[in-house]
Each structure stands twice: as structure tokens, then as C-alpha cells.
Scaffold this active site. Structure first.
Site, mmCIF file in Angstrom:
data_model
loop_
_atom_site.group_PDB
_atom_site.id
_atom_site.type_symbol
_atom_site.label_atom_id
_atom_site.label_comp_id
_atom_site.label_asym_id
_atom_site.label_seq_id
_atom_site.Cartn_x
_atom_site.Cartn_y
_atom_site.Cartn_z
ATOM 1 N N PRO A 86 0.817 -1.230 0.000
ATOM 2 C CA PRO A 86 0.000 0.000 0.000
ATOM 3 C C PRO A 86 0.847 1.276 0.000
ATOM 4 O O PRO A 86 0.332 2.343 -0.334
ATOM 5 C CB PRO A 86 -0.826 -0.106 1.280
ATOM 6 C CG PRO A 86 -0.327 -1.279 2.028
ATOM 7 C CD PRO A 86 0.549 -2.091 1.153
ATOM 8 N N GLU A 113 1.557 -9.017 8.685
ATOM 9 C CA GLU A 113 1.674 -7.625 9.147
ATOM 10 C C GLU A 113 2.594 -6.779 8.279
ATOM 11 O O GLU A 113 2.560 -5.570 8.295
ATOM 12 C CB GLU A 113 2.179 -7.602 10.591
ATOM 13 C CG GLU A 113 1.164 -8.112 11.585
ATOM 14 C CD GLU A 113 -0.144 -7.331 11.548
ATOM 15 O OE1 GLU A 113 -0.082 -6.089 11.532
ATOM 16 O OE2 GLU A 113 -1.209 -7.969 11.530
ATOM 17 N N ARG A 150 -4.151 -7.797 -21.068
ATOM 18 C CA ARG A 150 -5.093 -7.367 -22.112
ATOM 19 C C ARG A 150 -4.468 -6.382 -23.094
ATOM 20 O O ARG A 150 -4.967 -6.201 -24.194
ATOM 21 C CB ARG A 150 -6.379 -6.794 -21.499
ATOM 22 C CG ARG A 150 -6.200 -5.513 -20.755
ATOM 23 C CD ARG A 150 -7.465 -5.132 -19.999
ATOM 24 N NE ARG A 150 -8.533 -4.625 -20.870
ATOM 25 C CZ ARG A 150 -8.559 -3.399 -21.389
ATOM 26 N NH1 ARG A 150 -7.575 -2.546 -21.161
ATOM 27 N NH2 ARG A 150 -9.562 -3.017 -22.148
ATOM 28 N N ASP A 164 -10.283 3.009 -24.274
ATOM 29 C CA ASP A 164 -10.498 2.697 -22.856
ATOM 30 C C ASP A 164 -10.611 3.956 -22.018
ATOM 31 O O ASP A 164 -9.975 4.967 -22.319
ATOM 32 C CB ASP A 164 -9.279 1.949 -22.284
ATOM 33 C CG ASP A 164 -9.345 0.471 -22.542
ATOM 34 O OD1 ASP A 164 -10.403 0.000 -22.947
ATOM 35 O OD2 ASP A 164 -8.319 -0.190 -22.322
#
Ligand code: ADE
Length: 221
Positions: A86, A113, A150, A164
Site C-alpha cells: 500500500p 503484518e 489485455r 479505454d
């Protein structure tokens, strides 16, 4: 392209990569995806991959040895090693295009963790798929792999991703299919006109309107 994924939960990938477009891309050798359980590289007699944090604190921390050894056994001069975390760079379509041009990607999925800070030293970069915390990097690696595969040549028609959302910082224009009227909702007349110039103008306008309304931050870029 080759994608190697280091994880403690290889089964998570079985269903996701054996369906639809990714499945076909693998079968047609557009991409090779290999999942490695880095527990198998642990030199601990009990195959341990984590330990308590120095300085104290909650939870267990992934140790360096199994991940270093696993990466070193598969890395070549063409590899880019990417840590999923993150606190990485926020993932965007632009980066999907960049990664789709690489020959070999190695994703490292953290879990529990956290991981020993020194694992960052073997990574070329770190990616986050959003400002929220997942239980591990597995879902993030699936999201990123899907978005890259893709874009590989021949996987889907180039025209399908040219328009897109997020290309040119615009969201997609609205699309419709049959029937012409469904529960009183009509397909915009212009799309039935056969006038390709008008249709193109309509789509561009709708794309801008939608972006202004939903994601004005994209237009500022
Ligand atoms: N691991 C846990 N949360 C994550 C996130 N948001 N992005 C990438 N990897 C993660």
C-alpha cells in the site's frame, strides 16, 4: 512476456488465471505466468517465512531469506522486480502500458503484518493499487497482471483498448446494443444515423461531459 508471482497462497490464482481472456492469452503463448510459493525456498527446518518484529509490535514480519532466494533463482537481466504494497506508487493505466512493454515481471506479494524493510532493496519499484489495505499483495498482483495482459499484442483487438477509460485522461463514452428501446429507455438517435462523423463527435462530447461530471481531476492533468 513472462510474469512470475511470489506468494504464500498459490491456489488463489488458479480460478482467476484459468478464465476468459487471460486463459486464452496463456494458451496462445502471448504470456507465460508462473506462480511460486516462496515458502519452498525457506531454509528454516519448519519452512518458516516470518518472524517477530525487532523493537516489538504486533504480528509477524516476512523474512528476507526465502524471498531473496526465490527472486535470485528466477531473475535475469531483463527482469523488473515489483513489490506490491500500500505504500507503493499508485497504479494507473499509464503504468499498465509501460509494464506491458517489459519482457519479464516478477511480483512479490507481501502478507501478514508486513515484510522486512530490506526486501525493498531487491525491487525495481513498488506499486499500490489504491489507498486501502488488503490482506496481502495477491489481489493486487492479479489486478495488475490482468490490466497488462489485455494490452499485449494480439490479446484483444487494439481498437478495443484504444478508447479505454483513462486513455487521454477521459472516461469512456456510453455504448448501447439491441433492442432500440428497453423499458422506455431509447438509444440516442445519433447512433442510429449511420453518420460516422456525427457519431464520433457525439462520443467525444459524451466522454468529456462524463469526465467533467465524474472525474474532473482527470481533465486538469
Ligand atoms: N498489499 C496490501 N494492500 C495493498 C495495496 N493497496 N496495493 C498493493 N499491495 C497491497
Amino acid at each position: 512476456m513472462k510474469i512470475d508471482i511470489l506468494t504464500l497462497f498459490p491456489e488463489m490464482y488458479e480460478k482467476v488465471f484459468s478464465q476468459s481472456i487471460i486463459k486464452r492469452a496463456i494458451e496462445e503463448n502471448k504470456v507465460e505466468i508462473e506462480i511460486h510459493n516462496f515458502r519452498e525456498y525457506s531454509k528454516d527446518p519448519h519452512r518458516k517465512v516470518d518472524d517477530t518484529p525487532y523493537g516489538g509490535g504486533n504480528g509477524m514480519v516476512l523474512t528476507c531469506q526465502p524471498i531473496f532466494d526465490c527472486v535470485e533463482s528466477i531473475k535475469t537481466k531483463d527482469s523488473k522486480v515489483i513489490l506490491l504494497t500500500p505504500d507503493g506508487i499508485p497504479y494507473k493505466q499509464e503504468m499498465a502500458y509501460k509494464l506491458a512493454n517489459e519482457k519479464h515481471l516478477i511480483f512479490i506479494c507481501g502478507h501478514y503484518e508486513g515484510f522486512d524493510e530490506r526486501i525493498r532493496s531487491i525491487c525495481d519499484f513498488e506499486i499500490s493499487i489504491g489507498d486501502y489495505v488488503l490482506t496481502g499483495g495477491e489481489l493486487a498482483s492479479m489486478v495488475i497482471t490482468d490490466s497488462i495482459v489485455r494490452l499485449l499484442p494480439g490479446v484483444i483487438e487494439e481498437g478495443s483498448h484504444k478508447n479505454d477509460s483513462f486513455n487521454n485522461n477521459l472516461l469512456d463514452y456510453p455504448t448501447y446494443t439491441k433492442p432500440r428501446v428497453f423499458r422506455g429507455m431509447e438509444v440516442p438517435e445519433v447512433l442510429l444515423s449511420g453518420d460516422h462523423k456525427k457519431i464520433e463527435e457525439y462520443r467525444k462530447e459524451e466522454s468529456i461531459k462524463k469526465t467533467q461530471f465524474r472525474r474532473p481531476d482527470l481533465l486538469k492533468k
